[in-house]
Structures are given as structure tokens and as C-alpha cells.
Design an enzyme around this catalytic site. Sequence first.
Site, PDB file in Angstrom:
ATOM      1  N   LYS A  11     -72.876 -75.671 -24.137  1.00  0.00           N
ATOM      2  CA  LYS A  11     -72.740 -76.737 -25.133  1.00  0.00           C
ATOM      3  C   LYS A  11     -72.416 -78.048 -24.441  1.00  0.00           C
ATOM      4  CE  LYS A  11     -69.156 -78.401 -26.326  1.00  0.00           C
ATOM      5  NZ  LYS A  11     -67.732 -78.688 -26.544  1.00  0.00           N
ATOM      6  N   ASP A 150     -64.109 -74.336 -29.896  1.00  0.00           N
ATOM      7  CA  ASP A 150     -65.557 -74.360 -29.666  1.00  0.00           C
ATOM      8  C   ASP A 150     -66.260 -73.075 -30.095  1.00  0.00           C
ATOM      9  OD1 ASP A 150     -65.942 -76.925 -28.665  1.00  0.00           O
ATOM     10  OD2 ASP A 150     -65.483 -76.332 -26.604  1.00  0.00           O
TER      11      ASP A 150
END
Length: 324
Positions: A11, A150
Site C-alpha cells: 500500500k 491499515d
Amino acid sequence: MRAYTLIAPAKINLFLQIIGDHLQQDQPTGYHNLVMVLQSVSLSDELQLRPLSGEARSLRLDPPILLHCDHPQVPLDQTNLVYRAAALMWQKFPGQAGVEITLHKRIPIGAGLAGGSTDAAAVLVGLNLMWELGLTQLELQELGSQLGADVPFCIRGGTSLAVGRGDQLSPLPDLEGIYVVLGKYHDLSVSTPWAYQTYRQQFQASYAQTLEEQEQRRQQGGSGALLKAIAHRDGGQIGQLLHNDLEKVVLPAYPRVEYLRQQFANQSPLGTMMSGSGPTVFALADSAAAAEEIYAGVRGAIADPYLDLWICQLCNQGIQVQPL
């Protein structure tokens, strides 16, 4: 009971704005109130999940979790988020079969690319399938939020707006097909707590102090223009609207990261920025050929054997499942 291979994408942040301290009833919680645009990229780890073999069961593990990894710096115990994800599932759903997890590490560690979080997300998805629990994506994301901010994003992946502590997610149109070149010195890492604490020390006087002020700040921030560019899949505009408040504290403290960012900028990408708290820097490109040119330009400009570079793409999904 089936075994599964799971692909766990890294990410990056396309946008990171710090509004102020995260508040509940106008009282700080110890976290920051953020506005972020999160984006999956095709650089991925691979995990295999299978029931414990007879030999492994004879070890009488408690909980019955056995973790292997091909990276020597990755711990194999409860300090690893992968192990903690499996332990959380075992705690929530006791009596299930034990699991053997093999992690093939491709995402660099300590890079700010959510490598640990995406691996943990893969374990949640994989055990849900292996144990036939029938949990929804939302239920998996709620479990993931207990492991890290996350993890919920990494389960779904793609492109998302994240607000609050970063765990309030709204999906955005996909940006699949835009290329990204990642760069990281493998001998360098940046502490995420240090980055946020240092930002607070230097900029707390400018924080929005109430929930109402924070909402006004969020609406007035630059994320709106970026969201419009994403809706139109305008790579040039997206590149120009990249923003990361943490660059204000990380780049002055880490000259090599700042130099890497400058060398990326010298290659005329769509845009370049440090991702999250760093130290990874990325540049966007509109084609494979343009990405190759950026890669070659940076490699030629920085004769540092510790610099690793990757070419990958923005991708439109999170954890991908392949039965073994």
C-alpha cells in the site's frame, strides 16, 4: 480442509493530511485525525495457509500456529503481525484446526508499505475460508482493526479515502493501469511513531482543536481536488495533487530520502512523493515505458548499492485468493 495461496499487495499513500489530534467528545485519544487516500500496488507478498501436518501437531503448539518465512529478518513468533492475526482468529473461533503459514516476503520490511498489515489481512481472509467461517468483508475488517489501522484497508484494497485514525474507509474509483516506481534504501527505516510525534511537536499549534474545526479543516483541505482527479482517472492531475504532511519532518531529518525524492522529480514523472512516514519514495508514470525511463534515470543518478527500486502498477483489489 482446503489449503490456500493468498496474494497480499503493498500500500502507498497518495494523500496524507494531519488535521489535528484524534478527538472523542473533544478529548484527545492519543492518535491523530487524518485524511488519507490509500492505494494498493502490485508489489505483493505471497502466503500459503494449510492445516497443520501430523508432525507439526506433535509439537503441541498453543495456539496451534506454525509460521515460516523466507526472509531472515522476519520474526516467527507473536511479535509478527501475521502470527497475531492467526492468534486473534483462534481466540475468536476456538477449536478450529491448527494452521501452518508460509510467508514469501517480497514487500520490503520497514518501508512504510503496510507489508505487515497486508500479510495480517491475508491471514484473516485465508482462515475465514479454510475454517469455513462465512465472515463478511466488513466483519473481517472489524477484526483487522484490532491488529492495526491499515489492516481493514488491506483486506479490500484498491483505492480508498481514509479519515479519522485512518480506519474509516470510503471506496474510490479504481486507478488500475497507472504505473509506479518505488524506491527504498534497504539499510534505512523511519519510525512511524517518531514521525507523528515529531510532527506534533513542531506543528501542534496549527492543529484544529475541536471536532467542528477539524471537520471544517477537512472540507477545506486539498483532498477534494485529488478525489475529483481520481474520479476522472486523470493521472497528470493526480500526480500534481500528491500531498504528505509527514514530508515536513522526515525529509529534513533524512537527507538520503530527500535526495531520492529529488532524483525522482528530476525524471519528470506525473508526480513523486514519500509514502506515509517513509522511507519509501514513489513516482507515478502513465506507461510502462515511462516507468522504465524513471527507473533508469534514478538508478543512473544514485550510485548507492543500498538503493532498491521496483516497477509496479496501481491495482484495484486487496487480498487475492488462489486454492492450492
